[in-house]
Design an enzyme around this catalytic site. Structure first.
Site, PDB file in Angstrom:
ATOM      1  CG  HIS A 205      -1.913   1.208   1.061  1.00  0.00           C
ATOM      2  ND1 HIS A 205      -3.014   1.193   0.237  1.00  0.00           N
ATOM      3  CD2 HIS A 205      -1.831   2.458   1.573  1.00  0.00           C
ATOM      4  CE1 HIS A 205      -3.578   2.388   0.262  1.00  0.00           C
ATOM      5  NE2 HIS A 205      -2.886   3.176   1.069  1.00  0.00           N
TER       6      HIS A 205
ATOM      7  CG  HIS B 195       0.307  10.890   2.005  1.00  0.00           C
ATOM      8  ND1 HIS B 195       0.187  10.229   0.804  1.00  0.00           N
ATOM      9  CD2 HIS B 195      -0.526  10.257   2.859  1.00  0.00           C
ATOM     10  CE1 HIS B 195      -0.708   9.255   0.934  1.00  0.00           C
ATOM     11  NE2 HIS B 195      -1.142   9.245   2.177  1.00  0.00           N
TER      12      HIS B 195
END
Ligand SMILES: [Zn+2]
Length: 298
Positions: free
Chosen positions: A232, A259
């Site tokens: 993921h 992120h």
């Protein structure tokens, strides 16, 4: 050549963080459009999927243009980039992309249902010319020259289902659909309580995330891969790096990235002179010439 989808397709769902209901349409887009989000609830206001509009990226990647937000774009962008689609309009009537099952699998199925077509402009990519590194504490991420789009990722969580996991991935010929697309997002029960207090993860459930307790997980169904967690992370990397506007030809290496690290490396890369160049795909032109009707007629 560049690619888009053959026809408009639609879906709906809820946002992971806001919990709002969203209706979304994917529409074919002309050559050199890239991916553009269109807020149909705000007079079709457009937010291009671009590094320049990254607003914040603590638990998901959020874009902001002229005060208009677009949240959690990474799993849909990963599917578009992973399926090697260059151009697409994404129309939605709310602030957040639906989370669906927490992976990119449903997006890949939708894109396959729509069908993918070649367009009349050569494929473009960002060719990496020299290594660029971003480090922050024990997190590290780099991008270096390669003749493919490769990602090597490692994570390390003190949890019995994760611990150290690493995975090497090369984006080509449907590898995204086979190896990465179905890996789901994950969170820890302690963290989820904190997120809820901050009005985040409001749409989160066992239907759209792996929820980890201190020594196991709440989900009754088994993991989709033993190393679903690191897969993921690669999905998130592909989705966030889609904000560069074209695929990279280079190798990304990530250790404990997230992120915010992805965003920092992208902006450092773009600011580093001589580290990259936009290249058109001569190979695809050559293949098109070979397959053109004139040549087949012979
Ligand atoms: Zn994710």
């Amino acid at each position: 050549m560049q690619k888009t989808i053959s026809q408009t397709i639609e879906t709906n769902g809820i946002g992971l963080h806001t919990g709002v209901t969203v209706n979304l349409k994917l529409k074919p887009a002309p050559e050199n459009t890239g991916y553009i989000f269109v807020r149909t609830d705000l007079d079709d206001f457009e937010i291009p999927a671009s590094v320049e509009y990254i607003s914040h990226c603590s638990y998901a990647t959020t874009l902001l243009r002229k005060g208009v937000l677009l949240s959690t774009c990474e799993h849909l962008l990963a599917a578009l980039r992973g399926m090697e689609i260059d151009n697409c309009f994404i129309e939605l009537d709310n602030i957040e992309i639906p989370i669906l099952d927490g992976s990119s699998e449903n997006w890949v199925e939708l894109l396959e249902t729509a069908g993918i077509v070649s367009q009349n402009a050569p494929h473009r990519f960002l060719q990496i010319k020299k290594e660029v590194v971003f480090e922050q504490g024990d997190k590290r991420m780099s991008v270096a020259p390669s003749d493919k789009y490769e990602i090597e990722c490692a994570i390390d969580f003190p949890h019995p289902l994760i611990r150290r996991q690493s995975y090497s991935f090369e984006l080509s010929n449907g590898s995204f659909g086979r190896e990465i697309a179905s890996a789901r997002t994950f969170g820890f029960t302690q963290e989820i309580e904190m997120l809820r207090r901050a009005n985040l993860a409001l749409g989160g459930s066992l239907d759209n995330a792996i929820v980890l307790t201190p020594d196991g997980m709440l989900n009754e169904n088994p993991l989709r891969f033993r190393d679903e967690f690191v897969r993921h992370k690669i999905l998130d990397i592909i989705g966030d790096f889609a904000l560069l506007g074209m695929p990279i030809q280079g190798k990304l290496t990530a250790y404990k990235s997230g992120h915010a690290v992805h965003a920092s490396l992208m902006s450092k890369l773009l600011k580093t002179e001589n580290a990259w160049e936009i290249v058109e795909s001569f190979e695809s032109r050559f293949q098109t010439a070979k397959n053109s009707p004139e040549n087949n007629a012979a």
